[in-house]
Design an enzyme around this catalytic site. Structure first.
Site, PDB file in Angstrom:
ATOM      1  N   SER A  44       0.823  -1.304   0.027  1.00 51.27           N
ATOM      2  CA  SER A  44       0.069  -0.105   0.171  1.00 51.27           C
ATOM      3  C   SER A  44       0.783   1.254   0.026  1.00 51.27           C
ATOM      4  CB  SER A  44      -1.017   0.135   1.386  1.00 51.27           C
ATOM      5  OG  SER A  44      -0.659  -0.876   2.208  1.00 51.27           O
ATOM      6  N   HIS A  76      -5.578  -2.676  -2.710  1.00 48.88           N
ATOM      7  CA  HIS A  76      -4.452  -3.693  -3.404  1.00 48.88           C
ATOM      8  C   HIS A  76      -4.772  -4.106  -4.711  1.00 48.88           C
ATOM      9  CE1 HIS A  76      -2.590  -5.201   0.736  1.00 48.88           C
ATOM     10  NE2 HIS A  76      -3.689  -3.882   1.076  1.00 48.88           N
ATOM     11  N   ARG A  97      -0.390  -9.530  -3.828  1.00 46.26           N
ATOM     12  CA  ARG A  97       0.410 -10.106  -2.880  1.00 46.26           C
ATOM     13  C   ARG A  97      -0.690 -10.765  -1.980  1.00 46.26           C
ATOM     14  NH1 ARG A  97       3.330  -5.821   0.308  1.00 46.26           N
ATOM     15  NH2 ARG A  97       5.293  -7.164   0.237  1.00 46.26           N
ATOM     16  N   THR A  98      -0.566 -12.018  -1.670  1.00 47.14           N
ATOM     17  CA  THR A  98      -1.470 -12.713  -0.649  1.00 47.14           C
ATOM     18  C   THR A  98      -0.826 -12.688   0.711  1.00 47.14           C
ATOM     19  OG1 THR A  98      -2.063 -14.391  -2.434  1.00 47.14           O
ATOM     20  CG2 THR A  98      -2.343 -15.081  -0.275  1.00 47.14           C
ATOM     21  N   HIS A  99      -1.645 -12.240   1.539  1.00 44.69           N
ATOM     22  CA  HIS A  99      -1.178 -11.905   3.040  1.00 44.69           C
ATOM     23  C   HIS A  99      -1.237 -13.230   3.773  1.00 44.69           C
ATOM     24  CE1 HIS A  99      -1.428  -7.557   1.744  1.00 44.69           C
ATOM     25  NE2 HIS A  99      -0.448  -7.461   2.681  1.00 44.69           N
ATOM     26  N   GLU A 198      -1.372  -4.259  15.973  1.00 47.14           N
ATOM     27  CA  GLU A 198      -0.849  -4.654  17.348  1.00 47.14           C
ATOM     28  C   GLU A 198      -1.498  -3.709  18.480  1.00 47.14           C
ATOM     29  OE1 GLU A 198       0.825  -3.168  14.532  1.00 47.14           O
ATOM     30  OE2 GLU A 198       1.010  -5.256  13.852  1.00 47.14           O
ATOM     31  N   SER A 217       3.294  -8.339   6.330  1.00 45.91           N
ATOM     32  CA  SER A 217       3.690  -8.956   5.312  1.00 45.91           C
ATOM     33  C   SER A 217       5.392  -9.144   5.202  1.00 45.91           C
ATOM     34  CB  SER A 217       3.496  -8.092   3.954  1.00 45.91           C
ATOM     35  OG  SER A 217       3.767  -6.972   3.842  1.00 45.91           O
ATOM     36  N   ASN A 240       1.616   5.195   9.371  1.00 50.83           N
ATOM     37  CA  ASN A 240       1.175   5.745  10.694  1.00 50.83           C
ATOM     38  C   ASN A 240       2.112   5.289  11.736  1.00 50.83           C
ATOM     39  OD1 ASN A 240       0.043   2.791  10.152  1.00 50.83           O
ATOM     40  ND2 ASN A 240       0.092   2.929  12.243  1.00 50.83           N
TER      41      ASN A 240
HETATM   42  N1  HPA Z   1       0.614  -2.338  12.189  1.00 53.24           N
HETATM   43  C1  HPA Z   1       0.794  -3.483  11.050  1.00 53.24           C
HETATM   44  N2  HPA Z   1       0.449  -3.318   9.916  1.00 53.24           N
HETATM   45  C2  HPA Z   1       0.527  -2.176   9.252  1.00 53.24           C
HETATM   46  C3  HPA Z   1       0.474  -0.868  10.039  1.00 53.24           C
HETATM   47  C4  HPA Z   1       0.484  -0.964  11.530  1.00 53.24           C
HETATM   48  O1  HPA Z   1       0.566   0.005  12.472  1.00 53.24           O
HETATM   49  N3  HPA Z   1       0.325   0.199   9.579  1.00 53.24           N
HETATM   50  C5  HPA Z   1       0.232  -0.309   8.244  1.00 53.24           C
HETATM   51  N4  HPA Z   1       0.282  -1.671   8.070  1.00 53.24           N
END
Ligand code: HPA
Length: 277
Positions: A44, A76, A97-99, A198, A217, A240
């Site tokens: 992304s 995606h 992509r496959t996550h 998380e 990923s 972020n």
């Molecule tokens: N954590 C995990 N994956 C992510 C985050 C994050 O803060 N931001 C974008 N993908």
């Protein structure tokens, strides 16, 4: 393929490398390009890079290539593209992509990377959008991946396949990226399973064990790429700050928006790095 048919990679007797070889043959047939030198997976925020790398020779739906799946998420892209750089190299751009969090297992996660290797690619460039643990980082900032911590408790390798992961994210390639942008920071990418973000406590754990970036990923793909003999370059777009580092709640919309804003700048950077590889 009907939804009810067994996915070729889900057959325990199937050889994932033979299936990747078939997929590479599909790509050669559908694009008319029989060999790729570099492969690039777009996460992304990195989508615009494709246009800047060179001339698009062909764009094909990923679903027409053996064992590729439709992406699970908006934001995606589900295409594969063959692009010729001004320097005359062929780049396979993987927008599908496959996550791991999709729950289809590691073979499907590793398939695009193994296919890239089967097309001839010697360099695998993996990009993603991720959370930043370092509070000096800003959303929209690209960071080079220097190493990773794989917290999925899984591996794309099967059987007793002992693969060295020293210098997994090749210093040689990171040095080249630094010649294009000397200000690029580096960090250790920590792959969580997701798809939930998380908790702040998990982010503190990742920080305590040496992580700087959190995401869902890349680490498993990098391991598969190394097994396949490729050199790896990894980039995270910090979309972020990680949970608890930033005080506001995380949202997928925020991640997509940060990607959209940063896209022109980071895509230009990526295109310049690829030309220099
Ligand atoms: N954590 C995990 N994956 C992510 C985050 C994050 O803060 N931001 C974008 N993908």
């Amino acid at each position: 393929m009907p939804e009810t048919a067994l996915h070729p990679l889900d057959d325990p007797n199937a050889d994932p490398f033979a299936i990747a070889t078939q997929a590479a043959a599909d790509i050669a047939r559908l694009t008319g390009v029989d060999h790729h030198d570099i492969a690039l997976t777009l996460g992304s925020g990195w989508g615009k890079a494709a246009e800047l790398i060179g001339e698009t020779i062909a764009t094909i739906p990923a679903t027409e290539v053996t064992a590729f799946s439709r992406p699970a998420l908006d934001g995606h892209v589900g295409t594969l593209r063959s692009i010729r750089t001004p320097g005359g190299r062929n780049v396979l751009v993987i927008g599908a992509r496959t996550h791991y969090y999709e729950g289809h297992g590691v073979r499907r996660v590793a398939h695009s990377v193994r296919t890239a290797a089967a097309t001839g690619a010697k360099i695998m460039v993996l990009t993603n959008g991720a959370g930043g643990i370092r509070d000096t980082w800003k959303p929209g900032q690209p960071v080079l991946i220097s190493d990773h911590i794989n917290l999925t408790a899984d591996s794309p390798l099967e059987g007793a396949t002992f693969v060295d992961l020293t210098d997994l994210y090749a210093k040689r390639l990171r040095d080249i990226a630094h010649t294009i942008d000397p200000n690029l920071d580096e960090g250790v990418y920590t792959q969580f399973r997701g798809p939930h973000y998380e908790t702040p406590a998990e982010v503190q754990m990742a920080k305590a064990i040496g992580g700087h970036i959190v995401g869902m990923s890349t680490a498993l793909e990098a391991i598969a790429a190394r097994e396949a003999g490729m050199e790896i370059l990894g980039f995270s777009l910090i979309t972020n700050l990680a949970a608890g580092i930033q005080q506001t709640p995380l949202s997928h919309a925020e991640v997509i928006e940060a990607g959209r804003e940063a896209e022109p700048v980071i895509s230009a950077l990526l295109a310049r790095v690829i030309e220099a590889l």
